[in-house]
Design a protein around this motif. Structure first.
Motif, PDB file in Angstrom:
ATOM      1  N   VAL A 142       0.825  -1.212   0.000  1.00 14.68           N
ATOM      2  CA  VAL A 142       0.000   0.000   0.000  1.00 14.68           C
ATOM      3  C   VAL A 142       0.859   1.262   0.000  1.00 14.68           C
ATOM      4  CG1 VAL A 142      -0.289   0.057   2.526  1.00 14.68           C
ATOM      5  CG2 VAL A 142      -1.996   1.132   1.037  1.00 14.68           C
ATOM      6  N   ASP A 143       1.952   1.259   0.728  1.00 15.66           N
ATOM      7  CA  ASP A 143       2.802   2.453   0.762  1.00 15.66           C
ATOM      8  C   ASP A 143       3.445   2.713  -0.590  1.00 15.66           C
ATOM      9  OD1 ASP A 143       2.391   3.224   3.459  1.00 15.66           O
ATOM     10  OD2 ASP A 143       3.706   1.613   4.116  1.00 15.66           O
ATOM     11  N   GLU A 144       3.884   1.675  -1.235  1.00 10.39           N
ATOM     12  CA  GLU A 144       4.482   1.827  -2.569  1.00 10.39           C
ATOM     13  C   GLU A 144       3.471   2.393  -3.566  1.00 10.39           C
ATOM     14  OE1 GLU A 144       6.270  -1.062  -6.104  1.00 10.39           O
ATOM     15  OE2 GLU A 144       6.201  -1.792  -4.030  1.00 10.39           O
ATOM     16  N   VAL A 145       2.253   1.875  -3.512  1.00  8.74           N
ATOM     17  CA  VAL A 145       1.212   2.327  -4.439  1.00  8.74           C
ATOM     18  C   VAL A 145       0.848   3.789  -4.166  1.00  8.74           C
ATOM     19  CG1 VAL A 145      -1.186   2.012  -5.176  1.00  8.74           C
ATOM     20  CG2 VAL A 145       0.279   0.020  -4.806  1.00  8.74           C
ATOM     21  N   LEU A 146       0.567   4.122  -2.921  1.00  8.02           N
ATOM     22  CA  LEU A 146       0.129   5.486  -2.605  1.00  8.02           C
ATOM     23  C   LEU A 146       1.254   6.509  -2.786  1.00  8.02           C
ATOM     24  CD1 LEU A 146      -2.180   4.817   0.468  1.00  8.02           C
ATOM     25  CD2 LEU A 146      -2.865   5.528  -1.832  1.00  8.02           C
ATOM     26  N   SER A 147       2.480   6.098  -2.594  1.00  6.21           N
ATOM     27  CA  SER A 147       3.606   7.021  -2.776  1.00  6.21           C
ATOM     28  C   SER A 147       3.807   7.411  -4.235  1.00  6.21           C
ATOM     29  CB  SER A 147       4.891   6.395  -2.225  1.00  6.21           C
ATOM     30  OG  SER A 147       4.808   6.221  -0.830  1.00  6.21           O
ATOM     31  N   ALA A 148       3.219   6.633  -5.139  1.00  6.77           N
ATOM     32  CA  ALA A 148       3.378   6.903  -6.569  1.00  6.77           C
ATOM     33  C   ALA A 148       2.297   7.822  -7.119  1.00  6.77           C
ATOM     34  CB  ALA A 148       3.369   5.589  -7.343  1.00  6.77           C
ATOM     35  N   MET A 149       1.333   8.223  -6.310  1.00  9.55           N
ATOM     36  CA  MET A 149       0.185   8.964  -6.822  1.00  9.55           C
ATOM     37  C   MET A 149       0.552  10.330  -7.393  1.00  9.55           C
ATOM     38  SD  MET A 149      -2.364   7.019  -6.756  1.00  9.55           S
ATOM     39  CE  MET A 149      -2.462   5.332  -6.130  1.00  9.55           C
ATOM     40  N   ASN A 150       1.295  11.108  -6.658  1.00  6.11           N
ATOM     41  CA  ASN A 150       1.573  12.478  -7.099  1.00  6.11           C
ATOM     42  C   ASN A 150       2.250  12.514  -8.454  1.00  6.11           C
ATOM     43  OD1 ASN A 150       1.604  15.416  -6.473  1.00  6.11           O
ATOM     44  ND2 ASN A 150       3.814  15.117  -6.619  1.00  6.11           N
ATOM     45  N   GLU A 151       3.239  11.667  -8.652  1.00  8.50           N
ATOM     46  CA  GLU A 151       3.969  11.665  -9.929  1.00  8.50           C
ATOM     47  C   GLU A 151       3.129  11.110 -11.066  1.00  8.50           C
ATOM     48  OE1 GLU A 151       6.768   7.782  -9.886  1.00  8.50           O
ATOM     49  OE2 GLU A 151       6.923   9.037  -8.092  1.00  8.50           O
ATOM     50  N   ASN A 152       1.975  10.506 -10.730  1.00  8.47           N
ATOM     51  CA  ASN A 152       1.061   9.984 -11.751  1.00  8.47           C
ATOM     52  C   ASN A 152      -0.218  10.798 -11.853  1.00  8.47           C
ATOM     53  OD1 ASN A 152       2.068   7.226 -12.988  1.00  8.47           O
ATOM     54  ND2 ASN A 152       2.722   7.260 -10.839  1.00  8.47           N
TER      55      ASN A 152
END
Length: 255
Positions: free
Chosen positions: A18-28
């Motif tokens: 979950v942390d890996e997925v949510l940490s990628a949100m801004n750049e996407n």
């Protein structure tokens, strides 16, 4: 930026990353997410996610699958949870006659009760309606949902039904099902609903859009919904992104 108006990051399928997925949100290009709730047991995990990620908000409520053992004490607990400043709606609540995991009369009782709680708290609702259109609409009409508004999650009703929902001041959400190759009714409704009353969602980890159908869904795929909606509406993806982002903020009272 994109606003995913319905996701479930407390789901078991995100437990390892979950942390890996949510940490990628801004750049996407995903700026905001509303994490929806299915049972009160989930709330502590949802709040932990909201606390860690400023761009994640929450709704709290009891899904129709989970209402069989509810008591009025659970409504008191729901009201207490709703005081958290990250909570922006009551939901997801409603009726599910496809699975019927809870008796229909019990579903109806607690759906109506939770709409009343939302009105008491002056909070919008997030509606789950699966193969229960008439009863769902009857309850919402009788319990004056127009006083608080909200959103019909994963809308699967008709254009005629959408007309009354819009008259109540509610928003209609489109997700991965809009992109499915045999999806006819959602496309018809998406053509009809005014842009200022549309929000988009993923329902992650469910309802993954084409071309990734069959995989675990996440907000990283929401752009496929925006792109399909833009094609249906005959406008740019940027217009869809901007409108649905502002619509969801307005619906949930996010400044």
């Amino acid at each position: 930026m994109l606003f995913d108006s319905h996701a479930h990051y407390n789901d078991e399928r995100f437990k390892d990353d979950v942390d890996e997925v949510l940490s990628a949100m801004n750049e996407n290009n995903v700026g905001l997410i509303l994490n929806s709730c299915s049972s009160l047991d989930e709330v502590p995990d949802i709040f932990a996610i909201c606390e860690k990620y400023p761009f994640v908000y929450a709704s709290v409520g009891i899904h129709p699958h989970e209402v069989s053992e509810l008591t009025e004490a659970d409504m008191d607990k729901l009201k207490e949870y709703a005081k958290n400043p990250k909570v922006k709606a009551i939901g997801e609540i409603g009726l599910d006659y496809f699975y019927d995991f809870s008796p229909r009369d019990i579903q109806q009782k607690w759906f109506a009760r939770q709409v009343d709680v939302a009105r008491e708290l002056k909070m919008p609702v997030v509606i789950h309606d699966r193969e229960a259109h008439k009863d769902c609409m009857d309850i919402l009409r009788e319990h004056k949902v127009s006083e608080v508004g909200g959103v019909f999650h994963c809308y699967a009703g008709s254009v005629e039904m959408a007309k009354e929902i819009l008259d109540w001041g509610m928003y209609i959400a489109f997700g991965g099902s809009l992109t499915f190759k045999k999806s006819v009714r959602p496309v018809e409704v998406a053509k009809y609903v005014p842009l200022d009353k549309i929000v988009i969602e993923t329902d992650s980890p469910y309802l993954t859009p084409e071309p990734h159908r069959g995989k675990r869904n996440s907000s990283l795929y929401i752009h496929y919904v925006a792109e399909k909606l833009a094609a249906v509406k005959g406008i740019s993806v940027e217009e869809i992104e901007n409108a649905t982002y502002e619509n969801a903020k307005k619906c949930f009272g996010i400044k």
